[in-house]
Scaffold this motif. Sequence first.
Motif, PDB file in Angstrom:
ATOM      1  N   ALA A 105      -3.813  12.011  -8.143  1.00  0.00           N
ATOM      2  CA  ALA A 105      -4.692  12.104  -9.314  1.00  0.00           C
ATOM      3  C   ALA A 105      -5.529  10.851  -9.526  1.00  0.00           C
ATOM      4  O   ALA A 105      -6.545  10.907 -10.223  1.00  0.00           O
ATOM      5  CB  ALA A 105      -3.845  12.368 -10.562  1.00  0.00           C
ATOM      6  N   LEU A 106      -5.109   9.716  -8.949  1.00  0.00           N
ATOM      7  CA  LEU A 106      -5.824   8.450  -9.163  1.00  0.00           C
ATOM      8  C   LEU A 106      -5.916   7.669  -7.849  1.00  0.00           C
ATOM      9  O   LEU A 106      -5.085   7.844  -6.949  1.00  0.00           O
ATOM     10  CB  LEU A 106      -5.078   7.558 -10.176  1.00  0.00           C
ATOM     11  N   ASP A 130       0.852  -1.189   0.000  1.00  0.00           N
ATOM     12  CA  ASP A 130       0.000   0.000   0.000  1.00  0.00           C
ATOM     13  C   ASP A 130       0.888   1.239   0.000  1.00  0.00           C
ATOM     14  O   ASP A 130       1.850   1.327   0.771  1.00  0.00           O
ATOM     15  CB  ASP A 130      -0.881   0.031   1.251  1.00  0.00           C
ATOM     16  N   GLY A 131       0.582   2.177  -0.901  1.00  0.00           N
ATOM     17  CA  GLY A 131       1.409   3.378  -0.965  1.00  0.00           C
ATOM     18  C   GLY A 131       0.969   4.301  -2.081  1.00  0.00           C
ATOM     19  O   GLY A 131      -0.232   4.432  -2.371  1.00  0.00           O
ATOM     20  N   TYR A 132       1.945   4.907  -2.759  1.00  0.00           N
ATOM     21  CA  TYR A 132       1.677   5.877  -3.820  1.00  0.00           C
ATOM     22  C   TYR A 132       2.619   5.600  -4.983  1.00  0.00           C
ATOM     23  O   TYR A 132       3.830   5.428  -4.795  1.00  0.00           O
ATOM     24  CB  TYR A 132       1.875   7.307  -3.313  1.00  0.00           C
ATOM     25  N   ALA A 133       2.045   5.533  -6.178  1.00  0.00           N
ATOM     26  CA  ALA A 133       2.830   5.321  -7.399  1.00  0.00           C
ATOM     27  C   ALA A 133       3.102   6.672  -8.049  1.00  0.00           C
ATOM     28  O   ALA A 133       2.215   7.543  -8.088  1.00  0.00           O
ATOM     29  CB  ALA A 133       2.067   4.417  -8.361  1.00  0.00           C
ATOM     30  N   LEU A 134       4.325   6.829  -8.582  1.00  0.00           N
ATOM     31  CA  LEU A 134       4.695   8.111  -9.163  1.00  0.00           C
ATOM     32  C   LEU A 134       5.780   7.915 -10.215  1.00  0.00           C
ATOM     33  O   LEU A 134       6.363   6.834 -10.333  1.00  0.00           O
ATOM     34  CB  LEU A 134       5.215   9.053  -8.082  1.00  0.00           C
ATOM     35  N   ARG A 135       6.033   9.015 -10.965  1.00  0.00           N
ATOM     36  CA  ARG A 135       7.223   9.105 -11.812  1.00  0.00           C
ATOM     37  C   ARG A 135       8.302   9.773 -10.973  1.00  0.00           C
ATOM     38  O   ARG A 135       8.116  10.893 -10.476  1.00  0.00           O
ATOM     39  CB  ARG A 135       6.970   9.942 -13.052  1.00  0.00           C
ATOM     40  N   LEU A 136       9.418   9.096 -10.828  1.00  0.00           N
ATOM     41  CA  LEU A 136      10.475   9.675  -9.988  1.00  0.00           C
ATOM     42  C   LEU A 136      10.932  11.032 -10.504  1.00  0.00           C
ATOM     43  O   LEU A 136      11.262  11.932  -9.713  1.00  0.00           O
ATOM     44  CB  LEU A 136      11.668   8.714  -9.919  1.00  0.00           C
ATOM     45  N   HIS A 162      -3.635   5.059 -16.844  1.00  0.00           N
ATOM     46  CA  HIS A 162      -2.505   5.927 -17.188  1.00  0.00           C
ATOM     47  C   HIS A 162      -2.321   6.935 -16.062  1.00  0.00           C
ATOM     48  O   HIS A 162      -3.297   7.529 -15.578  1.00  0.00           O
ATOM     49  CB  HIS A 162      -2.757   6.668 -18.500  1.00  0.00           C
ATOM     50  N   LEU A 163      -1.078   7.130 -15.675  1.00  0.00           N
ATOM     51  CA  LEU A 163      -0.796   8.119 -14.633  1.00  0.00           C
ATOM     52  C   LEU A 163      -0.707   9.500 -15.282  1.00  0.00           C
ATOM     53  O   LEU A 163       0.146   9.726 -16.155  1.00  0.00           O
ATOM     54  CB  LEU A 163       0.528   7.788 -13.937  1.00  0.00           C
ATOM     55  N   PRO A 164      -1.575  10.426 -14.883  1.00  0.00           N
ATOM     56  CA  PRO A 164      -1.509  11.782 -15.465  1.00  0.00           C
ATOM     57  C   PRO A 164      -0.168  12.447 -15.167  1.00  0.00           C
ATOM     58  O   PRO A 164       0.442  12.225 -14.127  1.00  0.00           O
ATOM     59  CB  PRO A 164      -2.666  12.509 -14.775  1.00  0.00           C
ATOM     60  N   ALA A 165       0.277  13.269 -16.100  1.00  0.00           N
ATOM     61  CA  ALA A 165       1.533  13.994 -15.902  1.00  0.00           C
ATOM     62  C   ALA A 165       1.429  14.884 -14.666  1.00  0.00           C
ATOM     63  O   ALA A 165       0.404  15.524 -14.422  1.00  0.00           O
ATOM     64  CB  ALA A 165       1.846  14.838 -17.132  1.00  0.00           C
ATOM     65  N   GLY A 166       2.519  14.864 -13.869  1.00  0.00           N
ATOM     66  CA  GLY A 166       2.590  15.744 -12.706  1.00  0.00           C
ATOM     67  C   GLY A 166       1.774  15.277 -11.521  1.00  0.00           C
ATOM     68  O   GLY A 166       1.651  16.006 -10.535  1.00  0.00           O
ATOM     69  N   LEU A 198       0.057  -1.403 -11.665  1.00  0.00           N
ATOM     70  CA  LEU A 198       0.816  -0.157 -11.677  1.00  0.00           C
ATOM     71  C   LEU A 198       0.332   0.709 -12.836  1.00  0.00           C
ATOM     72  O   LEU A 198       0.271   0.242 -13.980  1.00  0.00           O
ATOM     73  CB  LEU A 198       2.305  -0.461 -11.840  1.00  0.00           C
ATOM     74  N   PRO A 199      -0.032   1.972 -12.586  1.00  0.00           N
ATOM     75  CA  PRO A 199      -0.445   2.840 -13.696  1.00  0.00           C
ATOM     76  C   PRO A 199       0.678   3.010 -14.717  1.00  0.00           C
ATOM     77  O   PRO A 199       1.872   3.083 -14.351  1.00  0.00           O
ATOM     78  CB  PRO A 199      -0.774   4.167 -13.002  1.00  0.00           C
ATOM     79  N   LEU A 200       0.308   3.047 -15.991  1.00  0.00           N
ATOM     80  CA  LEU A 200       1.311   3.266 -17.039  1.00  0.00           C
ATOM     81  C   LEU A 200       1.952   4.629 -16.840  1.00  0.00           C
ATOM     82  O   LEU A 200       1.284   5.636 -16.629  1.00  0.00           O
ATOM     83  CB  LEU A 200       0.642   3.195 -18.414  1.00  0.00           C
ATOM     84  N   GLY A 201       3.280   4.634 -16.906  1.00  0.00           N
ATOM     85  CA  GLY A 201       4.034   5.868 -16.684  1.00  0.00           C
ATOM     86  C   GLY A 201       4.701   5.914 -15.325  1.00  0.00           C
ATOM     87  O   GLY A 201       5.724   6.582 -15.156  1.00  0.00           O
TER      88      GLY A 201
END
Length: 417
Positions: A83-84, A66-72, A94-98, A109-112
């Motif tokens: 955002a999701l 359990d946590g948060y997925a992001l673009r490093l 899809h993971l929205p930009a930003g 895992l969301p794409l991105g």
Amino acid sequence: MSGCGCAEVVTSGLLDLFDARGRMIAAARPVTGSERVALAEAARRVLAEDVLAALDMPGVDNSAMDGYALRLAERSDQGLPVALRVPAGAGVMHLPAGGCARIFTGAPLPLGADAVVPQERVTLDDRGRMHIEGELTEGANIRRRGEETREGELLLPAGARLDAAAIALLASHGIDEVVVVRRLTVALLSTGDELIEPGTARVPGQVYDSNRALLGALLDQAGCEVLDLGVIADARVDLHQAFGLARDDADLVICTGGVSVGEEDHVRPVIERLGGIAFHGVAMKPGKPFALGYLGDSLQAGTPLIALPGNPVASLVGWQLLALPFVQVRQGREAAPLQRFPVTAGFSRRGPRGRRELLRVVLDWAAGTPVARLAGGQGSHMLSAASQAHGYLVVDANQHVEEGHAYQYCPIAQFLD
């Protein structure tokens, strides 16, 4: 139970215990024939063919916690908006930009996204933006698609015995049927004019037959089909008839009692008349009169027969150390290696003459390390100690047991197969 022959005497020509075990394993041949069964009915069965992975496992990249997925690359001191929300069972998003995604263990895992930060390392500010404590590397806390298995890879090999974990593995791939080796049919009988069935009235001199109850439970535990032939009288004509039936209807015959060399021990001559003896007599205490024979033309072409001693503890030890690995190979699997390790003795005892002795012991952990103590009386007729024992202290022939010294120990749990 006649003629066990387990008295403290030295007999020449006995096989070493571990040599006898090796001969049992080498002599066994897997039965032929298989059947398809539902996975729900496959516990303790042996696979007859390889099972291949039906899926990539995991099927998609997913979160390990359990946590948060992001673009490093988008990590910021200003935090990231959530955002999701991605629960387990959701489709791939899809993971929205930003932005980042609130994600839960096993969720796709969301794409991105290229990392997941555990929720314990996250704070949310009053605007609901996510801030990370500490460092985070690419790929952190992500389970990659196919990292366990790829579709078409070997999942379980032929010869694997299906325990709970193996069944769960098959179920995780959506497999609901498997092809297994047919059950081994074992004809079981006791010999002895003194034996009677539990639950019947007893007169002096009669003994309740515990060996069939013992071995029936052990064979069921091993996944065998038991053909119970009951108690056979100490008469050659009765034994001849019983063994003839067993030869025709079973893959293996197991009998107890009457296998020694007394005047009322008729098992061996009847076996020799209907087949032959591969070996007879093992340098072990209890269990010396153990024999491997066959009914028919040869051990390989006929029906194998295992003759166990009449005393119940001798019969139990003979099953665990010698008969069980033979059964395992007949079932189409490998014989389990014998587990042994040194344990300190908490008692002294005169050593056995001419045979290895398997003392029934319990492990005392009061001092933090195990100490073997006698479980009770060590007579081969004394089931009370056998029922309480954690394992066997294996004492070499002509070796005395000295308190505080270490000896090889065999845990009984390894035979609960």
